[in-house]
Enzyme design. Structure first.
Site, short mmCIF file in Angstrom:
data_model
loop_
_atom_site.label_atom_id
_atom_site.label_comp_id
_atom_site.label_asym_id
_atom_site.label_seq_id
_atom_site.Cartn_x
_atom_site.Cartn_y
_atom_site.Cartn_z
N CYS A 80 40.08 8.53 -22.12
CA CYS A 80 40.10 9.71 -21.38
C CYS A 80 38.88 10.44 -20.76
O CYS A 80 39.02 10.67 -19.68
CB CYS A 80 41.11 10.62 -22.37
SG CYS A 80 40.00 11.17 -23.83
N GLU A 119 45.77 17.85 -24.96
CA GLU A 119 44.72 17.07 -24.48
C GLU A 119 45.05 16.14 -23.41
O GLU A 119 45.63 15.07 -23.94
CB GLU A 119 44.12 16.34 -25.78
CG GLU A 119 43.39 17.46 -26.80
CD GLU A 119 42.25 18.05 -26.50
OE1 GLU A 119 41.51 17.41 -25.47
OE2 GLU A 119 41.79 18.99 -27.10
P1 NDP Z 1 51.59 9.22 -22.67
O1 NDP Z 1 51.39 10.82 -22.14
O2 NDP Z 1 52.51 8.18 -21.90
O3 NDP Z 1 52.05 9.22 -24.16
C1 NDP Z 1 51.38 10.11 -25.18
C2 NDP Z 1 52.25 10.43 -26.44
O4 NDP Z 1 53.50 11.04 -25.97
C3 NDP Z 1 52.90 9.03 -26.94
O5 NDP Z 1 53.10 9.11 -28.27
C4 NDP Z 1 54.31 9.13 -26.26
O6 NDP Z 1 55.29 8.25 -27.00
C5 NDP Z 1 54.55 10.85 -26.25
N1 NDP Z 1 55.81 11.01 -25.32
C6 NDP Z 1 56.03 10.26 -24.43
N2 NDP Z 1 57.06 11.08 -23.95
C7 NDP Z 1 57.17 12.31 -24.56
C8 NDP Z 1 58.05 13.37 -24.47
N3 NDP Z 1 58.92 13.61 -23.53
N4 NDP Z 1 57.80 14.25 -25.28
C9 NDP Z 1 57.17 14.22 -26.41
N5 NDP Z 1 55.98 13.18 -26.44
C10 NDP Z 1 56.31 12.18 -25.48
O7 NDP Z 1 50.07 8.88 -22.89
P2 NDP Z 1 49.70 7.37 -23.09
O8 NDP Z 1 49.90 6.97 -24.34
O9 NDP Z 1 49.86 6.39 -22.20
O10 NDP Z 1 47.98 7.74 -23.23
C11 NDP Z 1 47.13 7.54 -22.14
C12 NDP Z 1 46.96 9.02 -21.41
O11 NDP Z 1 46.26 9.84 -22.74
C13 NDP Z 1 45.90 9.05 -20.61
O12 NDP Z 1 46.16 9.99 -19.59
C14 NDP Z 1 44.41 9.62 -21.27
O13 NDP Z 1 43.52 10.17 -20.22
C15 NDP Z 1 45.14 10.63 -22.29
N6 NDP Z 1 44.08 10.64 -23.19
C16 NDP Z 1 43.50 12.11 -23.29
C17 NDP Z 1 42.66 12.06 -24.27
C18 NDP Z 1 41.96 13.36 -24.52
O14 NDP Z 1 41.44 13.84 -25.66
N7 NDP Z 1 42.10 14.62 -23.56
C19 NDP Z 1 42.19 11.13 -25.22
C20 NDP Z 1 42.97 10.09 -25.00
C21 NDP Z 1 43.93 9.82 -23.90
P3 NDP Z 1 55.60 6.78 -26.34
O15 NDP Z 1 54.10 6.03 -26.52
O16 NDP Z 1 56.31 6.33 -27.54
O17 NDP Z 1 56.16 6.78 -25.09
#
Ligand code: NDP
Length: 510
Positions: free
Chosen positions: A276, A242
């Protein structure tokens, strides 16, 4: 805030979650490494067996008990969300309320969607009784973002649990306390840790992908989604992605223009644009463009983000996002666009003021990349065909919105996006029976609804012989006569000449 790791007295490394308004430490959490995450997933496997062995009713009762605890403590949960993300308390309440409704729906609809059912076996296999059911996968790893730290991960957690799986949840490093709150209340309501949390930075999420879970449900940016998918590919672990979006609003000439402007402003600026399915671009029919822009400008000019508790818009949760928002607005202006509200100066140290941009080229950052701030571009179009073409030209395909009195549903059907709201904005997210997810760079797989329950299962098909087949085909004792009878039967069943569809443009004579 930038997360800093601290090595404490013991062997555990920790990190702080911070209040994005003040920078104060909200709480300190452990950084779970590879071994910790593997141990939690191993524990979860035992929980998964216990949970999957319960009856549908027992699981439903446990989930509804958890729902009761969350509902009675919703103010506490909203406060935790407010402290870790900075979003207004009322917005935090709204997201928790929606998550509770989804939990209720998942708990009460899982049996109907997933239980064993009889399937038609077909004329050739008439001697067989066919059944289909959807079995839980085992342990599901959920990786969540910070922008809706309750609603978004619960779209995976509630549906995975209702389908009979145990869950290990890695919340964003910005909202670990929200994740822990959810796991604590689950344990309190159910008495067993079928939902567990691991905390840490991105590396902990990566560890979860490698820890032997049976599926990963990832919500976050497209770039991280690709990394998650690559890590999961090593072990053929299935994933739901997502990811981000660049949602458009289409305003037709017969639209309720005032309602469209109101919805656009809320869709663009709620949660400081960090949604998002937030509105990032608008395509307006030339006949109502001026009226729409005047309405939107008037409404946006009266909206301000500030540090007070009554601010309708919170801060940008991650400071590094400010640079992205600034670069998109600056690029738009540099390339001939105009800010009719806000502009480059609207991007402050923590808050961004609503910004409405016009005359922005379609290939600029503000139109083509996810901005994730309270900004929106407004573009005049000749007609709705042009609006649809421009909407579909992007690489994302998450949500979309159409304002039109006569053609809303027709236009919705032409947009390449997983969800479309007609004469409302983001309404699909609050309807638990509707699947939620995207196409293209917005990812794949679905949460919510029956599709969201099935996403966390595998289809189990069983064919039981009721009586010996008239034609014994799957045996070396098969004869040429049996084969001849098969051909005769097939000819009867499938050999008739079909009727070709009529050629377009030619009317059948009546
Ligand atoms: P990120 O992609 O930065 O992080 C998402 C999650 O992935 C966090 O828990 C992060 O941990 C974790 N993460 C980071 N690096 C890795 C890795 N290498 N392997 C596995 N997990 C990892 O997104 P954001 O938190 O900044 O969220 C914003 C984004 O989410 C936007 O693009 C938004 O559009 C999208 N989004 C999509 C939705 C949907 O339903 N389609 C709903 C809500 C948001 P950590 O935070 O600790 O780095």
């Amino acid at each position: 805030m930038t997360q800093e790791l601290t090595r404490t007295d013991g062997p555990t490394t920790t990190f702080d979650s911070l209040d994005p308004v003040t920078g104060d430490v909200v709480d300190t959490h452990p950084v779970h490494g590879d071994d910790d995450v593997r141990a939690v997933v191993a524990d979860a496997r035992a929980e998964a067996e216990w949970w999957a062995a319960l009856t549908w009713d027992e699981r439903k009762d446990h989930l509804l008990a958890w729902k009761g605890v969350i509902t009675r403590r919703i103010q506490q949960l909203a406060e935790q969300v407010h402290r870790e993300t900075g979003k207004p308390h009322g917005d935090a309440l709204l997201e928790a309320a929606l998550a509770i409704d989804h939990l209720h729906w998942a708990a009460t609809h899982a049996e109907k969607a997933l239980r064993r059912r009889r399937m038609p076996s077909g004329l050739l296999m008439v001697n067989q009784a066919a059944t289909l059911e959807y079995r839980p996968l085992g342990v599901v790893g959920v990786i969540g973002p910070w922008n809706y730290p309750v609603f978004t991960p619960m779209g995976s957690i509630a549906y995975a649990l209702a389908a009979g799986n145990a869950v290990v949840f890695k919340p964003s490093e910005h909202t670990p306390g929200v994740g822990e709150w959810l796991a604590h209340t689950f344990r309190e309501a159910v008495g067993r840790p079928v939902l567990q949390v691991v905390t840490g930075l991105g590396e902990t999420g990566a560890a979860l992908c490698r820890a032997g879970v049976d599926k990963v449900a990832f919500t976050g940016s497209t770039a991280t989604g690709k990394r998650v998918m690559a890590a999961c590919a090593e072990t053929l672990t299935p994933v739901v992605i997502e990811a981000g979006g660049k949602d458009a609003v289409l305003v037709d000439e017969d639209a309720d223009v005032e309602a469209a402007a109101d919805a656009t402003l809320w869709g663009a600026c709620a949660n400081a644009g960090q949604t998002c399915t937030g509105v990032e671009r608008v395509y307006v029919h030339e006949r109502v463009y001026d009226e729409f822009l005047a309405e939107l400008t008037a409404k946006a000019s009266g909206l301000r983000a500030h540090e007070g508790d009554d601010s309708p818009i919170g801060p940008i949760t991650m400071p590094k996002q400010l640079d992205v928002i600034r670069s998109h607005v600056q690029d738009a202006v540099d390339r001939g666009g105009r800010a009719v509200v806000g502009g480059p100066d609207a991007v402050g140290d923590r808050f961004v003021q609503p910004t409405v941009l016009v005359d922005v080229p379609e290939d600029s950052l503000a139109v083509s990349e996810e901005t994730f701030g309270p900004t929106v571009t407004v573009t005049r179009v000749r007609d709705m065909d042009e609006a649809v073409d421009r909407t579909n030209a992007g690489r994302y395909g998450l949500g979309s919105t159409v304002f039109s009195r006569a053609r809303g549903v027709e236009l919705a059907g032409r947009i390449r996006s997983g969800m479309t709201a007609v004469n409302g904005v983001i309404t699909f997210a609050g309807i638990p029976s509707l699947p939620f997810g995207g196409v293209g760079d917005s990812g794949f797989g679905r949460i919510h609804g029956e599709d969201g329950l099935k996403e966390f299962t595998y289809a189990k098909a069983v064919a039981r012989q009721r009586f010996k087949p008239v034609l014994a085909l799957t045996t070396f004792a098969r004869t040429a006569e049996d084969e001849q009878k098969l051909v005769q039967t097939l000819t009867l069943l499938h050999g008739r000449k079909g009727t070709l569809p009529k050629r377009p443009g030619r009317r059948a004579r009546g």
